[in-house]
Design a protein around this motif. Structure first.
Motif, PDB file in Angstrom:
ATOM      1  N   ARG A 209     -13.765   6.949  -4.451  1.00  0.00           N
ATOM      2  CA  ARG A 209     -13.665   5.384  -4.157  1.00  0.00           C
ATOM      3  C   ARG A 209     -12.196   4.778  -5.163  1.00  0.00           C
ATOM      4  O   ARG A 209     -11.110   4.396  -4.474  1.00  0.00           O
ATOM      5  CB  ARG A 209     -14.953   4.097  -4.761  1.00  0.00           C
ATOM      6  N   ASN A 210     -12.236   5.684  -6.456  1.00  0.00           N
ATOM      7  CA  ASN A 210     -11.164   5.386  -7.492  1.00  0.00           C
ATOM      8  C   ASN A 210     -10.256   5.172  -7.032  1.00  0.00           C
ATOM      9  O   ASN A 210      -8.816   5.108  -6.516  1.00  0.00           O
ATOM     10  CB  ASN A 210     -11.217   5.628  -8.646  1.00  0.00           C
ATOM     11  N   VAL A 211      -9.787   6.859  -6.503  1.00  0.00           N
ATOM     12  CA  VAL A 211      -8.959   6.708  -5.850  1.00  0.00           C
ATOM     13  C   VAL A 211      -8.611   7.067  -4.480  1.00  0.00           C
ATOM     14  O   VAL A 211      -7.223   7.092  -4.588  1.00  0.00           O
ATOM     15  CB  VAL A 211      -9.480   8.877  -5.392  1.00  0.00           C
ATOM     16  N   TYR A 212      -9.447   6.339  -4.085  1.00  0.00           N
ATOM     17  CA  TYR A 212      -9.337   5.683  -2.976  1.00  0.00           C
ATOM     18  C   TYR A 212      -8.213   4.468  -3.272  1.00  0.00           C
ATOM     19  O   TYR A 212      -7.159   3.996  -2.092  1.00  0.00           O
ATOM     20  CB  TYR A 212      -9.955   5.326  -1.242  1.00  0.00           C
ATOM     21  N   TYR A 213      -8.470   3.662  -3.682  1.00  0.00           N
ATOM     22  CA  TYR A 213      -8.010   2.640  -4.010  1.00  0.00           C
ATOM     23  C   TYR A 213      -6.973   2.458  -4.728  1.00  0.00           C
ATOM     24  O   TYR A 213      -5.555   2.408  -4.451  1.00  0.00           O
ATOM     25  CB  TYR A 213      -9.119   1.658  -5.122  1.00  0.00           C
ATOM     26  N   LEU A 214      -6.481   3.577  -5.882  1.00  0.00           N
ATOM     27  CA  LEU A 214      -5.241   4.210  -6.402  1.00  0.00           C
ATOM     28  C   LEU A 214      -4.282   4.176  -5.441  1.00  0.00           C
ATOM     29  O   LEU A 214      -2.753   3.668  -5.641  1.00  0.00           O
ATOM     30  CB  LEU A 214      -5.280   5.273  -7.078  1.00  0.00           C
ATOM     31  N   TYR A 215      -5.134   5.260  -4.542  1.00  0.00           N
ATOM     32  CA  TYR A 215      -3.746   5.789  -2.813  1.00  0.00           C
ATOM     33  C   TYR A 215      -3.549   3.901  -2.253  1.00  0.00           C
ATOM     34  O   TYR A 215      -2.200   4.202  -1.793  1.00  0.00           O
ATOM     35  CB  TYR A 215      -4.463   6.600  -2.254  1.00  0.00           C
ATOM     36  N   LEU A 216      -4.440   2.697  -2.430  1.00  0.00           N
ATOM     37  CA  LEU A 216      -3.872   1.964  -1.210  1.00  0.00           C
ATOM     38  C   LEU A 216      -3.151   0.892  -1.909  1.00  0.00           C
ATOM     39  O   LEU A 216      -2.464   0.123  -1.908  1.00  0.00           O
ATOM     40  CB  LEU A 216      -5.302   1.069  -0.888  1.00  0.00           C
ATOM     41  N   SER A 217      -3.058   1.040  -3.343  1.00  0.00           N
ATOM     42  CA  SER A 217      -2.539   0.294  -4.412  1.00  0.00           C
ATOM     43  C   SER A 217      -0.939   0.414  -4.197  1.00  0.00           C
ATOM     44  O   SER A 217       0.240  -0.565  -4.648  1.00  0.00           O
ATOM     45  CB  SER A 217      -2.553   0.448  -5.911  1.00  0.00           C
ATOM     46  N   GLU A 218      -0.153   1.559  -3.250  1.00  0.00           N
ATOM     47  CA  GLU A 218       0.934   1.579  -3.387  1.00  0.00           C
ATOM     48  C   GLU A 218       2.179   2.089  -4.818  1.00  0.00           C
ATOM     49  O   GLU A 218       3.131   1.237  -4.425  1.00  0.00           O
ATOM     50  CB  GLU A 218       1.835   1.267  -2.075  1.00  0.00           C
ATOM     51  N   ILE A 219       1.688   1.723  -5.957  1.00  0.00           N
ATOM     52  CA  ILE A 219       2.337   1.235  -6.969  1.00  0.00           C
ATOM     53  C   ILE A 219       2.745   2.999  -7.286  1.00  0.00           C
ATOM     54  O   ILE A 219       2.399   3.286  -7.182  1.00  0.00           O
ATOM     55  CB  ILE A 219       1.433   1.090  -8.319  1.00  0.00           C
ATOM     56  N   GLN A 220       4.011   2.097  -8.200  1.00  0.00           N
ATOM     57  CA  GLN A 220       4.847   4.127  -7.754  1.00  0.00           C
ATOM     58  C   GLN A 220       4.704   4.419  -9.260  1.00  0.00           C
ATOM     59  O   GLN A 220       3.734   4.188  -9.973  1.00  0.00           O
ATOM     60  CB  GLN A 220       6.606   3.303  -8.625  1.00  0.00           C
ATOM     61  N   GLY A 221       4.674   5.776  -8.262  1.00  0.00           N
ATOM     62  CA  GLY A 221       3.383   7.211  -8.806  1.00  0.00           C
ATOM     63  C   GLY A 221       2.137   7.273  -9.659  1.00  0.00           C
ATOM     64  O   GLY A 221       1.970   7.851  -9.783  1.00  0.00           O
ATOM     65  N   VAL A 222       1.460   6.692  -8.033  1.00  0.00           N
ATOM     66  CA  VAL A 222       0.013   6.170  -8.396  1.00  0.00           C
ATOM     67  C   VAL A 222      -0.113   7.668  -8.217  1.00  0.00           C
ATOM     68  O   VAL A 222      -1.256   8.464  -8.626  1.00  0.00           O
ATOM     69  CB  VAL A 222      -0.015   5.343  -8.085  1.00  0.00           C
ATOM     70  N   GLU A 223       0.447   8.300  -7.337  1.00  0.00           N
ATOM     71  CA  GLU A 223       0.163   9.969  -6.948  1.00  0.00           C
ATOM     72  C   GLU A 223      -0.083  10.670  -7.986  1.00  0.00           C
ATOM     73  O   GLU A 223      -0.990  11.734  -8.243  1.00  0.00           O
ATOM     74  CB  GLU A 223       1.161  10.320  -5.615  1.00  0.00           C
TER      75      GLU A 223
END
Length: 246
Positions: A70-84
């Motif tokens: 879930r954390n991984v998916y929420y991070l992906y949805l954040s679209e914050i620069q460099g989040v990948e």
């Protein structure tokens, strides 16, 4: 450093993680839309592979935990620069120390993961109350929104459970995407802003909007006005799509 370029999908991101995980060198992951050419590194384009995506997805869920996934998916949805790249480093950290590393609140990676996940979760929760629909046809409703993060996937279940007997569209104007529900099926599909403007012009809810504004005024207690609290709970960047604030 190895740099991977992917198509921007969640499946593509986990495919990159599949190929980057065994490497000994640092890995940077960037979506095609955000990639900026550099003379220092020569990126490798990673094409989405469904089987690789499923292997990584199931591994995170079963070998780590559903909450880590879930954390991984929420991070992906954040679209914050460099989040990948943060996601890649987070997953490597979890596999190295086990899922219990999520309790290490003094770890720099975990601090960022918690911060970004909370932003996404909080905004999706806010929008369960901030969405304002306009009737554009018999039992068909349209709502424009402009969230900071890509929260449409997190809003779907809530609004289907609330409006299961109605057709509705929730349109993310920043991303040209929309939840489209027809009482039986739901999709998240591209929708241009121009089409959204046409739908808004077809709205015939003026009387209802006036009633809603009057209700909002009638329940307002002038002596208890607290603009600072109001802006904290309902930031002004959302006001343009709130009927009662227009």
């Amino acid at each position: 450093m190895k740099e991977f370029i992917y198509d921007g999908s969640f499946e593509g991101l986990l495919t990159c993680i599949f190929y980057g995980y065994p490497l000994k060198e640092d890995v940077k992951i960037t979506s095609q839309d955000n990639y900026i050419p550099s003379l220092i590194t020569e990126p490798k384009e990673i094409k989405t592979e469904q089987d690789k995506f499923e292997r990584v997805y199931e591994s995170i869920e079963n070998k780590l935990s559903p909450s880590t996934l879930r954390n991984v998916y929420y991070l992906y949805l954040s679209e914050i620069q460099g989040v990948e790249t943060l996601i890649f480093n987070y997953i490597k950290l979890c596999y190295k120390y086990g899922d219990k590393i999520n309790m290490a609140k003094n770890n720099d990676i975990i601090i960022l993961v918690d911060r970004y996940c909370k932003r996404v979760s909080y905004e999706s929760h806010r929008f369960t109350g901030f969405v304002r629909f306009k009737e554009i046809g018999p039992l068909t409703f349209y709502a424009p929104i402009e969230p900071d993060h890509n929260i449409l996937p997190l809003l779907t279940d809530h609004f289907i459970s609330r409006f299961s007997d109605q057709n509705f569209i929730i349109h993310d104007l920043k991303r040209n995407l929309a939840i489209i529900y027809n009482k039986t099926e739901v999709t998240i599909s591209p929708l241009e802003n121009k089409k959204g403007e046409e739908l808004m012009l077809s709205s015939h809810m003026d009387n209802f909007e006036d009633l809603w504004k009057e209700f909002y005024k009638s329940v307002n207690i002038e002596e208890r006005k607290n603009p600072t609290c109001q802006k904290r709970m309902m930031p002004t960047r959302y006001w343009k799509h709130l009927t009662e604030m227009n």
